[in-house]
Design a protein around this motif. Structure first.
Motif, mmCIF file in Angstrom:
data_model
loop_
_atom_site.group_PDB
_atom_site.id
_atom_site.type_symbol
_atom_site.label_atom_id
_atom_site.label_comp_id
_atom_site.label_asym_id
_atom_site.label_seq_id
_atom_site.Cartn_x
_atom_site.Cartn_y
_atom_site.Cartn_z
ATOM 1 N N ARG A 26 6.006 3.633 0.576
ATOM 2 C CA ARG A 26 5.386 2.492 0.477
ATOM 3 C C ARG A 26 5.371 1.399 1.544
ATOM 4 N NH1 ARG A 26 7.486 -2.409 -2.819
ATOM 5 N NH2 ARG A 26 5.459 -3.399 -3.913
ATOM 6 N N CYS A 27 4.471 0.786 1.790
ATOM 7 C CA CYS A 27 4.540 -0.148 2.784
ATOM 8 C C CYS A 27 4.201 -1.669 2.399
ATOM 9 C CB CYS A 27 3.618 0.229 3.832
ATOM 10 S SG CYS A 27 3.389 -0.971 5.378
ATOM 11 N N THR A 28 4.929 -2.772 2.577
ATOM 12 C CA THR A 28 4.486 -4.065 2.031
ATOM 13 C C THR A 28 4.481 -4.972 3.159
ATOM 14 O OG1 THR A 28 5.782 -3.608 0.123
ATOM 15 C CG2 THR A 28 5.519 -5.817 0.444
ATOM 16 N N GLY A 29 3.361 -5.907 3.007
ATOM 17 C CA GLY A 29 3.206 -7.092 4.119
ATOM 18 C C GLY A 29 3.242 -8.260 3.508
ATOM 19 N N PHE A 30 3.986 -9.396 3.883
ATOM 20 C CA PHE A 30 4.276 -10.567 3.421
ATOM 21 C C PHE A 30 3.391 -11.656 4.384
ATOM 22 C CE2 PHE A 30 7.873 -8.181 1.979
ATOM 23 C CZ PHE A 30 8.023 -8.682 0.783
ATOM 24 N N THR A 31 2.966 -12.605 3.737
ATOM 25 C CA THR A 31 2.164 -13.590 4.250
ATOM 26 C C THR A 31 1.347 -13.440 5.458
ATOM 27 O OG1 THR A 31 4.063 -14.965 3.411
ATOM 28 C CG2 THR A 31 2.621 -16.190 4.789
ATOM 29 N N GLU A 32 1.908 -13.417 6.708
ATOM 30 C CA GLU A 32 1.168 -13.467 7.940
ATOM 31 C C GLU A 32 0.569 -11.962 8.050
ATOM 32 O OE1 GLU A 32 4.265 -14.312 7.901
ATOM 33 O OE2 GLU A 32 4.296 -16.505 8.774
ATOM 34 N N ALA A 33 1.272 -10.905 7.489
ATOM 35 C CA ALA A 33 0.850 -9.509 7.655
ATOM 36 C C ALA A 33 -0.497 -9.552 6.598
ATOM 37 C CB ALA A 33 1.879 -8.729 7.165
ATOM 38 N N MET B 107 1.062 -1.138 -0.095
ATOM 39 C CA MET B 107 0.139 0.078 -0.002
ATOM 40 C C MET B 107 0.936 1.304 -0.124
ATOM 41 S SD MET B 107 -1.609 -0.369 3.741
ATOM 42 C CE MET B 107 -0.502 -0.411 5.363
ATOM 43 N N GLU B 108 0.354 2.186 -0.652
ATOM 44 C CA GLU B 108 1.180 3.617 -0.526
ATOM 45 C C GLU B 108 0.285 4.754 0.330
ATOM 46 O OE1 GLU B 108 1.301 4.903 -4.389
ATOM 47 O OE2 GLU B 108 2.174 3.174 -5.458
#
Length: 586
Positions: free
Chosen positions: A209-216, A199-200
């Motif tokens: 910019r913010c990124t989340g992986f798998t659990e997030a 998401m921006e």
């Protein structure tokens, strides 16, 4: 240098202001030097700052801040610090981190005889722990591992601007609007499988910019809404990978197990989206594959078409032409759902794109990519100004076209008209040549003009038959009970200057023949003579085509290869007008 409510570095004055949040020290630069940033490739300078009484070392970070320090500020310049915070650096030492400043005056000498400031007297600006026993009315985001609240509603005094974030900070809190939220993407490789979303975020100071992986993804994706405002903290900060983002920030955020995201009340001071507009007339100076923010009035809207990529994938596209006050127009390509969902019935809408990708395909064009944000008639001042300008004077303005053609988007064939001889003379190794030509079909090479292709929508590679009713695709690594017929046709065309072989793929080959590949395939299998007649039918007919000519090397031999990008029946009236126009020049 102390003036009114401004905080200076002198420790005796710290009782006036308990911390530097929201205030702007006025200081003098006594010395500066470039230093390596151990955590990123961004610019970083150490600067000796003085308030006339004390002197201390501060760190200027960020490309914009560093560029201004080099170009505008000099030794003994007096500056106002606009954006800063205090944090611990090496061995617990406190330092003033500066990410924004204004040059007020240039002096020729040092003010006073400042002495070194005792670091122990500097108050560290760190948001206090968040405690709020009041129930939240907005959705609460919970920690998936503990079930407890990840964060409670903080106070405004704890918030710092996005532009102040950097990897040296341990504790921070921002209040930002989600200007864009991506779809969930998955991956699978030798190390395993996973998913991610990004998401921006933007506030009054900047964007990140913010990124989340798998659990997030599981924790936050269904809770965070695009366009809403949130308090966000406890993400990792790292150097931004510009390959995957066009957000104007040296750093980006990555969600962790401790990340806190709490819904905030909507705040008009937090912008919907941050745009740094590039005028269309200036895009021809922008390097290909760069990203720009643009806005313009859509003067032509093409139809949705399907094309086949070089990798054999079926792609959906739509092309529109936009123009702005700079007196120029450019083709904008929409892909996938953006192309399908665009409302073509809107009368001359304003189209704005954040992060449009620049291409030199057919002159200069721009496209909406995965990382772009597309807005139609956005409720922002720039959009209203553009619409008003266009209705009053823009629609009658002479426009310079940066793009060659709208290709398969349904628009006009505006690429320069050239004969085969003239086009071949213009082709070089630097880039392909794009041109239009009205020519006569003289011959179709019937051998191998059609092949059996994988029926998967994302493949279209050639299949091999295994048994009577089984067809294997090596790319998909699986077998199918059926296949699709696809066209890849070589044909000879003639104009007044000569004859050329031109390659036509699927949809353009279908337009040439007047039948679909499925219909031709059925004829070939059931009635060979009817199949031959179908291929002979368009011979000696005229076609208007947009063509790409490029140099290719095969077995150490360089030759020109021409491919049809768009095929249509000639517009006789328009062609006559063009010829009369050329005659009138003599």
């Amino acid at each position: 240098l102390y003036d009114g409510r401004y905080l200076c570095l002198h420790p005796a004055r710290k009782h006036i202001l308990p911390d530097i949040s929201g205030y702007h020290p006025i200081c003098q630069i006594n010395a500066s030097r470039h230093t390596a940033d151990p955590n990123s490739d961004s610019q970083r300078y150490k600067v000796l700052l003085s308030d006339g009484i004390n002197v201390t070392t501060s760190i200027f970070i960020g490309e914009d801040c560093a560029n201004k320090l080099v170009s505008e500020a000099k030794k003994f310049s007096v500056i106002r610090v606009d954006n800063s915070h205090i944090q611990r650096v090496n061995e617990g030492r406190k330092a003033l981190i500066i990410v924004g400043f204004t040059v007020l005056e240039q002096l020729d000498a040092k003010i006073g005889e400042p002495t070194k400031l005792d670091p122990s007297t500097v108050k560290e600006e760190v948001p206090a722990p968040i405690h709020n026993n009041n129930a939240m009315t907005s959705p609460q985001i919970r920690n998936g591992s503990t079930g407890g609240l990840v964060g409670m509603t903080p106070s405004a005094s704890q918030v710092q601007p996005i532009t102040s974030l950097n990897p040296y900070q341990n504790k921070w809190l921002i209040k930002a609007r989600v200007s864009k939220k991506s779809d969930i993407r998955t991956w699978s490789n030798a190390r395993g499988e996973g998913k991610l979303f990004s998401m921006e975020l933007c506030d009054e100071s900047g964007e990140i910019r913010c990124t989340g992986f798998t659990e997030a993804v599981d924790r936050f994706y269904n809770v965070v809404e695009q366009g809403k405002v949130y308090y966000i903290s406890r993400c990792n900060l790292k150097t931004a990978n510009k390959q995957y983002t066009n957000v104007k920030n040296d750093y980006e955020m990555q969600m962790t197990n401790d990340t806190s995201i709490v819904r905030a009340e909507d705040d008009e001071s937090v912008p919907e989206v941050r745009m740094n507009y590039t005028q269309i007339a200036d895009i021809d100076k922008v390097e290909p594959n760069a990203f720009v923010d643009i806005a313009g009035v859509a003067t032509q809207i093409g139809d949705v078409t399907n094309i086949t990529s070089k990798a054999g994938k079926e792609l959906t596209k739509r092309e529109i032409k936009i123009q702005d006050k700079s007196g120029a127009a450019i083709n904008l390509t929409l892909w996938g759902n953006d192309a399908i969902n665009f409302d073509s019935s809107l009368p001359e809408p304003v189209v704005a794109v954040k992060g449009a990708k620049v291409s030199d395909f057919g002159g200069r064009t721009v496209s909406v990519s995965f990382n772009s944000t597309l807005m139609v008639n956005p409720d922002i001042q720039h959009s209203h100004e553009l619409k008003g300008w266009y209705m009053k004077e823009g629609r009658n303005q002479d426009v310079r076209q940066l793009s060659g053609s709208q290709g398969g988007g349904g628009g006009s064939m505006e690429t320069a008209v050239k004969s085969f001889v003239d086009a071949k003379a213009s082709i070089n190794e630097a880039k392909p040549e794009y041109f239009s030509n009205t020519c006569v079909l003289t011959f179709i090479k019937k051998d191998n003009c059609m092949y059996k292709a994988c029926p998967s929508a994302d493949c279209n590679k050639k299949v091999t038959q295994e048994g009577e009713s089984e067809y294997r695709c090596e790319k998909c690594n699986r077998s199918y009970p059926n296949f699709d017929h696809r066209l890849m046709m070589n044909a000879k065309f003639a104009d007044s200057s000569g004859v050329e072989w031109i390659t036509l793929f699927q949809e353009n080959a279908e337009k040439l023949i007047g039948k679909t590949s499925s219909e031709l395939g059925a004829l070939k299998e059931s009635d060979e003579e009817a199949y031959e007649r179908a291929l002979d039918t368009p011979l000696f007919d005229k076609f208007t085509m947009k063509i790409r000519g490029k140099l290719e090397t095969w077995n150490d031999e360089t030759r020109i290869r021409m491919s049809a990008l768009h095929v249509e029946q000639p517009d006789v009236i328009k062609e006559c007008e063009r010829l009369l126009s050329e005659i009138s020049m003599f």
